[in-house]
Motif scaffolding. Structure first.
Motif, PDB file in Angstrom:
ATOM      1  N   ALA A  20      45.016  55.054  45.529  1.00 57.81           N
ATOM      2  CA  ALA A  20      46.180  55.110  44.641  1.00 57.81           C
ATOM      3  C   ALA A  20      45.792  54.584  43.267  1.00 57.81           C
ATOM      4  O   ALA A  20      46.124  55.182  42.233  1.00 57.81           O
ATOM      5  CB  ALA A  20      47.315  54.280  45.222  1.00 57.81           C
ATOM      6  N   LEU A  21      45.057  53.511  43.294  1.00 62.73           N
ATOM      7  CA  LEU A  21      44.629  52.878  42.051  1.00 62.73           C
ATOM      8  C   LEU A  21      43.778  53.820  41.214  1.00 62.73           C
ATOM      9  O   LEU A  21      43.922  53.896  39.993  1.00 62.73           O
ATOM     10  CB  LEU A  21      43.829  51.631  42.408  1.00 62.73           C
ATOM     11  CG  LEU A  21      43.801  50.506  41.403  1.00 62.73           C
ATOM     12  CD1 LEU A  21      45.186  50.185  40.902  1.00 62.73           C
ATOM     13  CD2 LEU A  21      43.177  49.280  42.046  1.00 62.73           C
ATOM     14  N   ASN A  22      42.908  54.542  41.856  1.00 62.30           N
ATOM     15  CA  ASN A  22      42.107  55.535  41.156  1.00 62.30           C
ATOM     16  C   ASN A  22      42.989  56.523  40.416  1.00 62.30           C
ATOM     17  O   ASN A  22      42.718  56.874  39.271  1.00 62.30           O
ATOM     18  CB  ASN A  22      41.221  56.289  42.156  1.00 62.30           C
ATOM     19  CG  ASN A  22      39.852  55.662  42.286  1.00 62.30           C
ATOM     20  OD1 ASN A  22      39.287  55.194  41.309  1.00 62.30           O
ATOM     21  ND2 ASN A  22      39.334  55.627  43.496  1.00 62.30           N
ATOM     22  N   LEU A  27      45.668  58.026  35.097  1.00 63.34           N
ATOM     23  CA  LEU A  27      46.884  58.243  34.313  1.00 63.34           C
ATOM     24  C   LEU A  27      47.008  57.240  33.178  1.00 63.34           C
ATOM     25  O   LEU A  27      48.000  57.223  32.452  1.00 63.34           O
ATOM     26  CB  LEU A  27      48.112  58.134  35.227  1.00 63.34           C
ATOM     27  CG  LEU A  27      48.280  59.238  36.261  1.00 63.34           C
ATOM     28  CD1 LEU A  27      49.386  58.886  37.244  1.00 63.34           C
ATOM     29  CD2 LEU A  27      48.590  60.574  35.596  1.00 63.34           C
ATOM     30  N   GLY A  28      46.044  56.364  33.049  1.00 65.07           N
ATOM     31  CA  GLY A  28      46.024  55.451  31.928  1.00 65.07           C
ATOM     32  C   GLY A  28      46.604  54.061  32.189  1.00 65.07           C
ATOM     33  O   GLY A  28      46.688  53.247  31.284  1.00 65.07           O
ATOM     34  N   TYR A  29      47.009  53.811  33.410  1.00 64.85           N
ATOM     35  CA  TYR A  29      47.551  52.494  33.738  1.00 64.85           C
ATOM     36  C   TYR A  29      46.488  51.410  33.512  1.00 64.85           C
ATOM     37  O   TYR A  29      45.345  51.571  33.913  1.00 64.85           O
ATOM     38  CB  TYR A  29      47.972  52.420  35.194  1.00 64.85           C
ATOM     39  CG  TYR A  29      49.284  53.092  35.517  1.00 64.85           C
ATOM     40  CD1 TYR A  29      50.298  52.389  36.173  1.00 64.85           C
ATOM     41  CD2 TYR A  29      49.502  54.433  35.211  1.00 64.85           C
ATOM     42  CE1 TYR A  29      51.491  53.010  36.487  1.00 64.85           C
ATOM     43  CE2 TYR A  29      50.700  55.057  35.525  1.00 64.85           C
ATOM     44  CZ  TYR A  29      51.689  54.337  36.166  1.00 64.85           C
ATOM     45  OH  TYR A  29      52.866  54.944  36.486  1.00 64.85           O
ATOM     46  N   VAL A  30      46.875  50.322  32.891  1.00 65.47           N
ATOM     47  CA  VAL A  30      45.985  49.194  32.714  1.00 65.47           C
ATOM     48  C   VAL A  30      46.374  48.077  33.687  1.00 65.47           C
ATOM     49  O   VAL A  30      45.542  47.384  34.234  1.00 65.47           O
ATOM     50  CB  VAL A  30      46.034  48.672  31.269  1.00 65.47           C
ATOM     51  CG1 VAL A  30      45.201  47.406  31.111  1.00 65.47           C
ATOM     52  CG2 VAL A  30      45.541  49.753  30.316  1.00 65.47           C
ATOM     53  N   ARG A  31      47.670  47.943  33.888  1.00 62.05           N
ATOM     54  CA  ARG A  31      48.171  46.952  34.844  1.00 62.05           C
ATOM     55  C   ARG A  31      48.964  47.628  35.938  1.00 62.05           C
ATOM     56  O   ARG A  31      49.671  48.602  35.687  1.00 62.05           O
ATOM     57  CB  ARG A  31      49.074  45.954  34.118  1.00 62.05           C
ATOM     58  CG  ARG A  31      48.313  45.179  33.085  1.00 62.05           C
ATOM     59  CD  ARG A  31      49.147  44.261  32.225  1.00 62.05           C
ATOM     60  NE  ARG A  31      50.556  44.250  32.488  1.00 62.05           N
ATOM     61  CZ  ARG A  31      51.396  43.418  31.864  1.00 62.05           C
ATOM     62  NH1 ARG A  31      50.942  42.554  30.983  1.00 62.05           N
ATOM     63  NH2 ARG A  31      52.672  43.462  32.122  1.00 62.05           N
ATOM     64  N   LYS A  58      43.336  38.006  43.610  1.00 66.24           N
ATOM     65  CA  LYS A  58      44.385  37.337  42.837  1.00 66.24           C
ATOM     66  C   LYS A  58      44.841  38.202  41.675  1.00 66.24           C
ATOM     67  O   LYS A  58      44.012  38.857  41.030  1.00 66.24           O
ATOM     68  CB  LYS A  58      43.857  36.007  42.262  1.00 66.24           C
ATOM     69  CG  LYS A  58      43.336  35.039  43.299  1.00 66.24           C
ATOM     70  CD  LYS A  58      44.380  34.012  43.680  1.00 66.24           C
ATOM     71  CE  LYS A  58      43.816  33.063  44.735  1.00 66.24           C
ATOM     72  NZ  LYS A  58      44.865  32.460  45.556  1.00 66.24           N
ATOM     73  N   GLY A  59      46.125  38.171  41.407  1.00 66.13           N
ATOM     74  CA  GLY A  59      46.664  38.836  40.233  1.00 66.13           C
ATOM     75  C   GLY A  59      47.202  37.797  39.265  1.00 66.13           C
ATOM     76  O   GLY A  59      46.870  36.627  39.373  1.00 66.13           O
ATOM     77  N   ASN A  60      48.007  38.256  38.332  1.00 65.38           N
ATOM     78  CA  ASN A  60      48.666  37.334  37.410  1.00 65.38           C
ATOM     79  C   ASN A  60      50.150  37.320  37.696  1.00 65.38           C
ATOM     80  O   ASN A  60      50.782  38.380  37.684  1.00 65.38           O
ATOM     81  CB  ASN A  60      48.485  37.795  35.966  1.00 65.38           C
ATOM     82  CG  ASN A  60      47.138  37.420  35.445  1.00 65.38           C
ATOM     83  OD1 ASN A  60      46.151  37.492  36.174  1.00 65.38           O
ATOM     84  ND2 ASN A  60      47.079  37.012  34.192  1.00 65.38           N
ATOM     85  N   LYS A  61      50.673  36.143  37.876  1.00 74.60           N
ATOM     86  CA  LYS A  61      52.116  36.082  38.069  1.00 74.60           C
ATOM     87  C   LYS A  61      52.776  36.635  36.809  1.00 74.60           C
ATOM     88  O   LYS A  61      52.368  36.326  35.701  1.00 74.60           O
ATOM     89  CB  LYS A  61      52.541  34.637  38.309  1.00 74.60           C
ATOM     90  CG  LYS A  61      52.056  34.095  39.651  1.00 74.60           C
ATOM     91  CD  LYS A  61      52.867  32.907  40.097  1.00 74.60           C
ATOM     92  CE  LYS A  61      52.602  32.536  41.540  1.00 74.60           C
ATOM     93  NZ  LYS A  61      51.371  31.728  41.712  1.00 74.60           N
ATOM     94  N   ARG A  62      53.713  37.486  37.053  1.00 77.09           N
ATOM     95  CA  ARG A  62      54.441  38.201  35.996  1.00 77.09           C
ATOM     96  C   ARG A  62      53.588  39.268  35.305  1.00 77.09           C
ATOM     97  O   ARG A  62      54.106  40.145  34.630  1.00 77.09           O
ATOM     98  CB  ARG A  62      55.016  37.188  34.974  1.00 77.09           C
ATOM     99  CG  ARG A  62      55.651  37.783  33.738  1.00 77.09           C
ATOM    100  CD  ARG A  62      57.083  38.158  34.061  1.00 77.09           C
ATOM    101  NE  ARG A  62      57.532  39.250  33.253  1.00 77.09           N
ATOM    102  CZ  ARG A  62      58.557  39.215  32.418  1.00 77.09           C
ATOM    103  NH1 ARG A  62      59.242  38.103  32.303  1.00 77.09           N
ATOM    104  NH2 ARG A  62      58.935  40.262  31.764  1.00 77.09           N
ATOM    105  N   ALA A  67      44.114  46.761  36.494  1.00 76.58           N
ATOM    106  CA  ALA A  67      43.697  47.913  37.295  1.00 76.58           C
ATOM    107  C   ALA A  67      42.182  47.956  37.508  1.00 76.58           C
ATOM    108  O   ALA A  67      41.706  48.110  38.640  1.00 76.58           O
ATOM    109  CB  ALA A  67      44.191  49.210  36.658  1.00 76.58           C
ATOM    110  N   ASP A  68      41.437  47.782  36.434  1.00 75.05           N
ATOM    111  CA  ASP A  68      39.977  47.835  36.525  1.00 75.05           C
ATOM    112  C   ASP A  68      39.438  46.773  37.467  1.00 75.05           C
ATOM    113  O   ASP A  68      38.602  47.043  38.335  1.00 75.05           O
ATOM    114  CB  ASP A  68      39.347  47.579  35.156  1.00 75.05           C
ATOM    115  CG  ASP A  68      39.446  48.790  34.255  1.00 75.05           C
ATOM    116  OD1 ASP A  68      40.258  49.678  34.587  1.00 75.05           O
ATOM    117  OD2 ASP A  68      38.736  48.839  33.232  1.00 75.05           O
ATOM    118  N   GLU A  69      39.949  45.576  37.225  1.00 78.08           N
ATOM    119  CA  GLU A  69      39.462  44.426  37.981  1.00 78.08           C
ATOM    120  C   GLU A  69      39.772  44.591  39.470  1.00 78.08           C
ATOM    121  O   GLU A  69      38.914  44.392  40.338  1.00 78.08           O
ATOM    122  CB  GLU A  69      40.169  43.189  37.431  1.00 78.08           C
ATOM    123  CG  GLU A  69      39.433  41.890  37.600  1.00 78.08           C
ATOM    124  CD  GLU A  69      40.286  40.753  37.048  1.00 78.08           C
ATOM    125  OE1 GLU A  69      40.583  39.822  37.815  1.00 78.08           O
ATOM    126  OE2 GLU A  69      40.698  40.834  35.862  1.00 78.08           O
TER     127      GLU A  69
END
Lengths: 213, 213
Positions: A20-22, A27-31, A58-62, A67-69
């Motif tokens: 899905a992430l791919n 589609l240009g999503y960064v987050r 881990k992600g970032n709260k809020r 996406a890359d990471e």
DNA sequence: CGTTAAAAGTGAAAAAAATCACAAAAAAGT
DNA sequence: ACTTTTTTGTGATTTTTTTCACTTTTAACG
């Protein structure tokens, strides 16, 4: 590295997130956020987060996940950073459909050869050669292949499986509608179309009988 | 009839028992035992018995299960007493491999037609006709088909799915590596070979990293 | 027949998986 | 800067699934 105890299903989900992430990335999503992923994959956001939590992602709260990471981490966990060479036993309809299928290359999977007992099917010309089944063992050994696909008739499947295992193959995707007699150090996944279709039929009938409002 | 609440997995297991039983019967078995079935299917005898118990299937203590009778009951539960007609969207490699596959007929499943957008693929001559995709809806309606297989490229899958659903199809087996946006009254099962292969690769790698004794 | 042994049937227990729900962080807004 | 809002991360809870362990039945045998 740290050994992670994971169920087949959670790994399957990670692969789905990755796929899905791919698409999102293209589609240009960064987050991306857990609920977006959940929805793309057919689950709940809590489960996405739990899965990630389990694998130490881990992600970032809020801020969600970069996406890359995230993709990098998933690929890392799934071992997608090294190309995998795979052979196929059986150059019939299914075998050849797999050989011709383009989707594997993008996933770092290369089908490098097919094998068949039928002399009529042997062909070295095409992009992927078809060798006699006798040569499977030597090929697997010299090329250090670890993954094999079984696409032979059910009657031959167990035998072919044993040849593969004795050649050093450690993982098998089995298309024959037969339970292979497995050993502990070889991974076997089964794809059984008949079973899946029967299952659809069952639930359609069941739905009709009960939930017919 | 009595509505049985069953999970996808338990139904899948029933199908496996049924398939194993078919083989045993061909070998002349008159009676079968839970441990034999377990073994054929890759489970435990307790689970076999529990599954049967759940569906009200009774055997004979010390005498096991009568093969014929058990098979009858399983077929009954699984709805295998009426022949199912199925259509396929997509006459590419996978679609045609399925069309040519002989295993379905024995299971009471008939693939009656395939559909494709590509005019080059249309062919009425063979045993199973390939029609233009436009005609899918009419065909499904007039022939009262309820099960469809999606074997089109992922980009077209959702669209084809919607055509199927609007035509009255109630169950879909989806080969496209995409999550279909489902509605509650349609059953969808997915077959994703890429995912399964990735999964095998993951566990082979994981096994190598940890359990390398 | 009576005894033994094998296997089903099934509540209870355990294990595994999914969901909940809420605290903590941080981005966005004012 | 402060407040609000959004979203993660995760322990706790619930639900589901599997396994255990014991009772009951009955086939087989002497």
């Amino acid at each position: 590295m740290r050994a992670i105890i994971a169920s087949r299903n959670s790994i399957l989900r990670l692969s789905k997130y990755k796929n899905a992430l791919n698409r999102f990335q293209k589609l240009g999503y960064v987050r991306v956020f857990s609920d977006i992923l959940a929805d793309a994959v057919g689950g709940t956001s809590a489960q996405v987060r739990k899965d990630f939590s389990l694998f130490g992602i881990k992600g970032n709260k809020r801020g969600g996940y970069n996406a890359d990471e995230l993709l990098g981490k998933l690929n890392d966990i799934l071992g997608k950073n090294t190309r995998q060479s795979v052979i196929i036993a059986g150059a019939g309809k299914i075998g050849m459909a797999l050989v011709k299928y383009k989707g594997f290359e993008n996933e770092g999977i290369s089908i490098v050869a097919a094998f068949d007992i039928d002399p009529a099917k042997i062909r070295q010309g095409g992009d992927i050669p078809v060798f006699p089944l006798d040569e499977l063992k030597a090929f697997v050994k010299t090329n250090d292949i670890r993954i094999g696909i079984i696409a032979v008739p059910d009657i031959a499947a167990q035998q072919v499986f044993e040849i593969m295992v004795s050649s050093g193959i450690k993982g098998v995707l089995n298309f024959a509608p037969i339970r292979l007699k497995e050993t502990a150090d070889v991974v076997v996944n089964n794809v059984n179309v008949e079973l899946e279709l029967e299952n659809v039929i069952y639930f359609v009938n069941a739905l009709e009988r009960t939930g017919s409002k």
